[in-house]
Design a protein around this motif. Structure first.
Motif, PDB file in Angstrom:
ATOM      1  N   SER A 210       9.201  -0.769   5.013  1.00 24.96           N
ATOM      2  CA  SER A 210       9.403   0.568   4.947  1.00 24.96           C
ATOM      3  C   SER A 210       9.202   1.148   4.839  1.00 24.96           C
TER       4      SER A 210
ATOM      5  N   ALA B 282      12.335  -4.309  -3.842  1.00 21.49           N
ATOM      6  CA  ALA B 282      12.059  -3.885  -4.832  1.00 21.49           C
ATOM      7  C   ALA B 282      10.793  -3.259  -4.591  1.00 21.49           C
ATOM      8  N   ARG B 283      10.837  -1.931  -5.136  1.00 21.34           N
ATOM      9  CA  ARG B 283       9.626  -1.178  -5.627  1.00 21.34           C
ATOM     10  C   ARG B 283       8.158  -0.999  -6.551  1.00 21.34           C
ATOM     11  N   THR B 284       8.182  -1.731  -7.412  1.00 16.18           N
ATOM     12  CA  THR B 284       8.004  -2.570  -8.859  1.00 16.18           C
ATOM     13  C   THR B 284       7.848  -3.918  -8.184  1.00 16.18           C
ATOM     14  N   VAL B 285       6.900  -5.138  -8.481  1.00 18.71           N
ATOM     15  CA  VAL B 285       6.780  -6.406  -8.659  1.00 18.71           C
ATOM     16  C   VAL B 285       5.647  -6.578  -9.747  1.00 18.71           C
TER      17      VAL B 285
ATOM     18  N   ALA C 279      11.877  -3.353 -12.669  1.00 20.28           N
ATOM     19  CA  ALA C 279      11.340  -3.656 -11.299  1.00 20.28           C
ATOM     20  C   ALA C 279      11.696  -5.458 -11.226  1.00 20.28           C
TER      21      ALA C 279
ATOM     22  N   VAL D  33       5.961  -9.646  -0.478  1.00 11.73           N
ATOM     23  CA  VAL D  33       6.533  -8.109  -0.584  1.00 11.73           C
ATOM     24  C   VAL D  33       6.100  -7.191  -0.014  1.00 11.73           C
TER      25      VAL D  33
ATOM     26  N   PRO E 285       5.622  -3.361  -1.773  1.00 15.25           N
ATOM     27  CA  PRO E 285       6.612  -2.769  -3.060  1.00 15.25           C
ATOM     28  C   PRO E 285       4.976  -1.452  -3.283  1.00 15.25           C
ATOM     29  N   ASP E 286       6.122  -0.714  -4.001  1.00 17.42           N
ATOM     30  CA  ASP E 286       4.934   0.214  -4.233  1.00 17.42           C
ATOM     31  C   ASP E 286       3.584  -0.211  -4.851  1.00 17.42           C
TER      32      ASP E 286
ATOM     33  N   TYR F  70       2.105  -3.196  -7.072  1.00 15.28           N
ATOM     34  CA  TYR F  70       2.448  -5.393  -7.949  1.00 15.28           C
ATOM     35  C   TYR F  70       1.956  -5.078  -8.974  1.00 15.28           C
TER      36      TYR F  70
ATOM     37  N   ALA G 120       1.405  -4.489  -0.816  1.00 16.58           N
ATOM     38  CA  ALA G 120       1.670  -3.597  -2.005  1.00 16.58           C
ATOM     39  C   ALA G 120       1.220  -1.848  -1.298  1.00 16.58           C
TER      40      ALA G 120
END
Length: 323
Positions: free
Chosen positions: A153, A198-201, A224, A251, A253-254, A256, A274
């Motif tokens: 990212s 995705a930014r949230t998982v 998410a 992944v 994400p921001d 997890y 993450a």
């Protein structure tokens, strides 16, 4: 000037934000040609960040990224452009395509790499192994390296507004044996963001077995994506496309959120990118607690419904209730 090819997957819809990251990663080697597999509407190409875009229209075939037509088209493009590397999206289809291309091109292959560069005239790639505890370097001792790239990212795109677009005519005339497509069904559109970008998982583990919908409830409140461990995939609770880990997706994400996940290295190797990890697990000795930025020792089937209820009762920034 050195050149690379980046294969962008648009077989099930427009390219996702990870496609730009893939092109940027390949572009670290020099000029990059983006081969978009699938339909690409007019005006979308400038978002790929390269002036050279080729489109292989597979929209009506129902074929995946590793289809014989795609393999042959990439092989033809490699022979025409003589690139130093072919970058593919990480995931099941990208790995299948990488294996077939490496065989056809007699090339080296590396999966789930994070960076490409030149060293003494050869392409090198870095990748994390053993749950991201070590970073290894792979060197291509062949004319071209085929690799799948994990999303990063932090890369920043400078879009090209003057993309030159050419359309390719696919051919599967190469000697087989090739798999034959018997039937296919389009994937239903998803309201949730794609897992890979995705930014949230929200990820569900064995501790959520029988209550997997709780992960979906939490994901919908947070906007998410939903992921899962191999245990739930093997039990048929979730499809393989949502599996995170050594044999699934990677992944970054921001946030997890791990629900009922013990934290085995095979799973966490796909989630260590993450920025923040939140864990809910009723075993105080579970390895996930040592990895998490925030841990809750408790039964996820009890904690998650209360968390969802609290989030839904809290108004969103615009004053409306959350879904």
């Amino acid at each position: 000037m050195p050149r690379a090819i980046a294969v962008v997957d648009a077989t099930s819809g427009p390219p996702d934000p990870g496609a730009v990251d893939l092109v940027l990663a390949a572009g670290e080697l020099g000029e990059v040609t983006a081969l978009v597999v699938g339909a690409l509407a007019s005006g979308e190409t400038h978002d790929l960040g390269t002036p050279d875009v080729r489109v292989l229209d597979m929209a009506d075939d129902g074929a995946g990224l590793a289809d014989a037509v795609v393999v042959q088209s990439v092989v033809d493009l490699v022979h025409a452009l003589r690139p130093s590397a072919v970058a593919l999206p990480a995931g099941l289809e990208g790995t299948r395509l990488a294996a077939r291309l490496a065989s056809r091109l007699e090339a080296g292959a590396a999966t789930d790499v994070s960076r490409l560069w030149f060293h003494d005239g050869r392409v090198r790639a870095s990748k994390s192994v053993l749950g991201s505890r070590f970073t290894t370097t792979v060197e291509a001792r062949c004319p071209v390296l085929v690799c799948t790239m994990r999303p990063q990212s932090h890369r920043v795109s400078t879009p090209s507004d003057s993309a030159s677009i050419s359309h390719l005519t696919g051919s599967s005339s190469a000697a087989g044996p090739w798999p034959r497509l018997i039937s296919w069904a389009p994937t239903p559109p998803q309201a949730r963001p794609p897992l890979g970008t995705a930014r949230t998982v929200v990820a569900a583990g064995r501790g959520l077995a029988g209550h997997a919908t709780l992960a979906e409830d939490l994901a919908d409140v947070l906007g998410a994506a939903v992921g899962a461990t191999r245990a739930l995939v093997d039990e048929g609770v979730y499809p393989q496309s949502l599996q995170i880990g050594q044999t699934g997706a990677t992944v970054s994400p921001d946030v997890y959120i791990a629900l009922g996940i013990a934290g085995a290295v095979q799973h966490m190797s796909g989630a260590m990118g993450a920025s923040h990890i939140v864990a809910i697990n009723n075993d105080p000795e579970a390895p996930i607690h040592a990895l998490a930025d925030l841990s809750v020792v408790g039964d996820a089937t009890v904690v998650v419904p209360r968390l969802v209820e609290a989030l839904r009762s809290r108004p969103s920034p615009d004053g409306t209730a959350l879904p």
